[in-house]
Design an enzyme around this catalytic site. Sequence first.
Site, PDB file in Angstrom:
ATOM      1  N   VAL A 240       0.849  -1.196   0.000  1.00  0.00           N
ATOM      2  CA  VAL A 240       0.000   0.000   0.000  1.00  0.00           C
ATOM      3  C   VAL A 240       0.883   1.245   0.000  1.00  0.00           C
ATOM      4  CG1 VAL A 240      -1.998  -1.084   1.096  1.00  0.00           C
ATOM      5  CG2 VAL A 240      -0.200  -0.075   2.532  1.00  0.00           C
ATOM      6  N   ALA A 241       2.120   1.081  -0.489  1.00  0.00           N
ATOM      7  CA  ALA A 241       3.092   2.173  -0.522  1.00  0.00           C
ATOM      8  C   ALA A 241       3.112   2.806  -1.909  1.00  0.00           C
ATOM      9  CB  ALA A 241       4.467   1.658  -0.102  1.00  0.00           C
ATOM     10  N   ARG A 242       4.109   2.437  -2.713  1.00  0.00           N
ATOM     11  CA  ARG A 242       4.227   2.910  -4.087  1.00  0.00           C
ATOM     12  C   ARG A 242       4.640   1.731  -4.955  1.00  0.00           C
ATOM     13  NH1 ARG A 242       1.715   6.541  -2.614  1.00  0.00           N
ATOM     14  NH2 ARG A 242       2.039   8.787  -2.849  1.00  0.00           N
ATOM     15  N   ASP A 266      -2.104  -2.538  -3.888  1.00  0.00           N
ATOM     16  CA  ASP A 266      -2.936  -1.358  -4.133  1.00  0.00           C
ATOM     17  C   ASP A 266      -2.261  -0.399  -5.102  1.00  0.00           C
ATOM     18  OD1 ASP A 266      -5.306   0.288  -3.503  1.00  0.00           O
ATOM     19  OD2 ASP A 266      -3.806   1.679  -2.694  1.00  0.00           O
ATOM     20  N   GLU A 271       0.413   2.837 -13.627  1.00  0.00           N
ATOM     21  CA  GLU A 271      -0.998   2.902 -13.272  1.00  0.00           C
ATOM     22  C   GLU A 271      -1.758   3.724 -14.304  1.00  0.00           C
ATOM     23  OE1 GLU A 271      -1.270   4.321  -9.241  1.00  0.00           O
ATOM     24  OE2 GLU A 271      -0.238   2.567  -8.425  1.00  0.00           O
ATOM     25  N   HIS A 290      -5.266   1.518  -6.499  1.00  0.00           N
ATOM     26  CA  HIS A 290      -4.691   2.642  -5.749  1.00  0.00           C
ATOM     27  C   HIS A 290      -5.788   3.426  -5.030  1.00  0.00           C
ATOM     28  CE1 HIS A 290      -0.739   5.088  -5.636  1.00  0.00           C
ATOM     29  NE2 HIS A 290      -1.404   5.236  -4.500  1.00  0.00           N
TER      30      HIS A 290
END
Length: 325
Positions: A240-242, A266, A271, A290
Amino acid sequence: MPSDFPGAERLTIGFAHAAYRLGDCFAARKTGIRFFEVRTFDDLKARAGEADVLVLSGLWRNELIALAGRLRFVQSVSAGVDQYDKAAFGAHGMRLASAQGANERAVSEHAIALILAMARMIPGARDNQARRLWRPMISDPAVREDEMGGKTLLIVGLGRIGQRLAHLAKAFDMRVIGTRRDPSAGAGAADAVHATADLPQLLPEADIVALTCPLTTETENIVNARSLALMKKGAVLVNVARGRCVDEDALVAALESGALAGAALDCTRIEPLPADSKLWSFANVLITPHTAGETRRYEVNVIDLLQDNLGRLWRGEAGLRNQIV
């Protein structure tokens, strides 16, 4: 206040986001401050010169610095600020603050939801529901749903989101260990905290590895072929970071080999995730677009930060909330 920062009566704020209704939220507060709102980069580029303040994240491009002659402050809508050229901000006398904290509950709750979804095999249940299939009981214990108590969660990045995730994980009787750039800042709810450099020694202990770290030169590709090889067979990765914190080719290889039990992502390197990405095809990969930080309160939280920082600028205070530059 700084002589080059306009008062409320002269200020113009630009809100720029493809989806969030920041302008509506700001208008509801009846501040009397002028603002405009745009949804695309082209529209932002055309109007950037009008703004003293910009509130945005994904629509930012560093080329705007040359176009926005009045710009004095950027309030990022995201906690991550890797897209901004900090040196250029400083050179142009512009301030930058992140939205750190605005989504710490949302992202940590999303992370624990992903962890539980993987343990309880929720993605497979949803797939079976779509097929109107009632799955029979499973005789092999190794492939059944799992329980969280006693499992070890390794949180990479014990910042505000990581600390909150540790707190939630302890409610499920998990053992929680974490890393952070400055371990002396404390473990918080975690059982132990270590330096980021200690990650190779910690990975073999973890049943679940959760990334909640910012994207920096230190954390880019922090999950790579070497670190994946060190992880316990059957472990799960949660990001859930990058997206750039993970080497996706190495992740795909680990999933194909069966070294990982699964991954919940996520965020991805590109993206939206391209349709031809192999990550779409794994039954043991759960992908959310995301949305970890996206909640019904997000605009409210960001506008709270913006108004706090505007007040600090008007009072001439040196420090901003979540100041980056």
